[in-house]
Scaffold this active site. Structure first.
Site, mmCIF file in Angstrom:
data_model
loop_
_atom_site.group_PDB
_atom_site.id
_atom_site.type_symbol
_atom_site.label_atom_id
_atom_site.label_comp_id
_atom_site.label_asym_id
_atom_site.label_seq_id
_atom_site.Cartn_x
_atom_site.Cartn_y
_atom_site.Cartn_z
ATOM 1 N N GLY A 15 1.064 -38.649 -20.819
ATOM 2 C CA GLY A 15 1.500 -37.562 -21.684
ATOM 3 C C GLY A 15 2.607 -36.712 -21.084
ATOM 4 N N GLU A 46 -3.968 -46.335 -15.140
ATOM 5 C CA GLU A 46 -3.255 -45.206 -15.745
ATOM 6 C C GLU A 46 -3.038 -44.119 -14.690
ATOM 7 O OE1 GLU A 46 -3.742 -45.223 -20.272
ATOM 8 O OE2 GLU A 46 -5.283 -43.935 -19.442
ATOM 9 N N LYS A 73 -6.747 -40.354 -29.115
ATOM 10 C CA LYS A 73 -7.303 -39.089 -28.605
ATOM 11 C C LYS A 73 -7.853 -38.243 -29.767
ATOM 12 C CE LYS A 73 -4.024 -39.541 -24.906
ATOM 13 N NZ LYS A 73 -3.445 -38.989 -23.702
ATOM 14 N N ASN A 85 -4.526 -45.347 -27.989
ATOM 15 C CA ASN A 85 -5.570 -44.337 -27.837
ATOM 16 C C ASN A 85 -5.126 -43.086 -28.593
ATOM 17 O OD1 ASN A 85 -7.440 -42.462 -26.977
ATOM 18 N ND2 ASN A 85 -6.623 -42.306 -24.896
ATOM 19 N N HIS A 126 -11.597 -42.637 -19.114
ATOM 20 C CA HIS A 126 -10.223 -42.130 -19.280
ATOM 21 C C HIS A 126 -10.055 -40.882 -18.419
ATOM 22 C CE1 HIS A 126 -6.634 -40.397 -21.091
ATOM 23 N NE2 HIS A 126 -6.363 -41.624 -21.530
ATOM 24 N N SER A 134 2.717 -42.893 -20.643
ATOM 25 C CA SER A 134 4.026 -42.708 -21.295
ATOM 26 C C SER A 134 4.716 -44.033 -21.637
ATOM 27 C CB SER A 134 4.941 -41.823 -20.437
ATOM 28 O OG SER A 134 4.376 -40.523 -20.316
ATOM 29 N N GLU A 175 -8.777 -38.142 -18.994
ATOM 30 C CA GLU A 175 -9.080 -36.878 -19.679
ATOM 31 C C GLU A 175 -10.593 -36.643 -19.725
ATOM 32 O OE1 GLU A 175 -6.650 -37.640 -23.123
ATOM 33 O OE2 GLU A 175 -4.881 -37.383 -21.873
HETATM 34 C C1 PEP Z 1 -3.404 -42.440 -22.558
HETATM 35 O O1 PEP Z 1 -3.889 -41.501 -23.128
HETATM 36 O O2 PEP Z 1 -4.148 -43.347 -22.181
HETATM 37 C C2 PEP Z 1 -1.968 -42.468 -22.326
HETATM 38 C C3 PEP Z 1 -1.485 -43.399 -21.555
HETATM 39 O O3 PEP Z 1 -1.206 -41.492 -22.945
HETATM 40 P P1 PEP Z 1 0.408 -41.433 -23.059
HETATM 41 O O4 PEP Z 1 0.866 -42.804 -23.492
HETATM 42 O O5 PEP Z 1 0.689 -40.382 -24.067
HETATM 43 O O6 PEP Z 1 0.930 -41.104 -21.699
#
Ligand code: PEP
Length: 252
Positions: free
Chosen positions: A173, A167, A11, A9, A95, A213, A97
């Site tokens: 992040g 998630e 973003k 992803n 998501h 992460s 976000e």
């Molecule tokens: C994501 O945006 O779905 C995500 C898991 O980000 P990150 O791997 O940076 O934690």
């Protein structure tokens, strides 16, 4: 038999030129990856160019969001048909976000899933608890609410086309990954919800990705867990080498 899926992803990163360069560099690094499906999710502006660059490869393309209406007065939004027209085949829905920055609700997630399925896109639907919710021991309650609201009214054939991404918001992040055991526990809980509402066959069949992460050095431990069927990767998907190392976790 659930085929693992590794999705990146991106973003709000990468111009069209940067996105195409990424695909050109990624292609040779993942051509031998026949153990899993590979998906990248560029920003809307780069969908078409990335889909063109990935044509004839094992790299599929996802959008990061969509509106549920076919068309209308929704400034800044795009529809499932507009996404499909670019050559993208998947779409990330719900998501954290989007849920946080745009106050997206489970009901909206549900409408988006239905519109994506009608258009032939494969939804990758994100669920997960915040840190406050986890610390208050509310993880199961939150996942149940997101599951029941997000997947309401789906028939078994519709649900069979969905991919879930667990998630935990506190791991996105932040560099804090859920341990493989913590992730596996949530995946077991989610699969149990599928079993209760849609039956054993779909529970055994649905792919549940982990996101939060994920990096080249922790993917192997996560993938070793029963019930973790792949990863949705943010930060570590932005560089071809690191994303390829995650895709090629069997060889690391
Ligand atoms: C994501 O945006 O779905 C995500 C898991 O980000 P990150 O791997 O940076 O934690």
């Amino acid at each position: 038999m659930r085929v693992p899926l590794i999705a990146g992803n991106w973003k709000m990163y990468k111009t069209i030129a940067e996105a195409v360069e990424f695909v050109v560099r990624l292609k040779p690094l993942v051509t031998a990856a026949d153990h899993c499906e590979v998906v990248v999710a560029p920003p809307f502006t780069a969908l078409r160019a990335v889909a063109d660059a990935a044509k004839g490869t094992n790299i599929a393309v996802a959008a990061q969001d969509m509106h549920w209406d076919k068309e209308g007065a929704h400034t800044g939004d795009i529809s499932a048909a507009m996404i499909a027209e670019t050559g993208a085949t998947h779409v990330i829905i719900g998501h954290s976000e989007r849920r946080q920055d745009h106050a997206e609700t489970d009901e909206q997630v549900n409408r988006k899933i239905k519109a994506a399925l009608t258009t032939g896109l494969t939804p990758i639907v994100c669920v997960g608890e915040t840190l406050v919710e986890r610390e208050a021991a509310r993880m199961e309650e939150v996942l149940r609410r997101q599951f029941q609201g997000g997947f309401a009214g789906l028939t078994p054939p519709e649900f069979s086309r969905i991919i879930i991404a667990y998630e935990p918001v506190w791991a996105i992040g932040t560099g804090r990954t859920a341990t493989p055991e913590m992730a596996a526990e949530s995946h077991r809980f989610l699969r149990g919800l599928v079993r209760q509402s849609l039956g054993e066959t779909l529970a055994a069949q649905v792919r549940i990705l982990y996101g939060g992460s994920v990096k080249p050095d922790n993917i192997r431990g996560l993938m070793a867990q029963d019930g973790i069927d792949g990863a949705l990767v943010g930060g570590a998907s932005l560089k071809p080498d690191s994303f390829a190392a995650i895709v090629n976790y069997l060889r690391s």
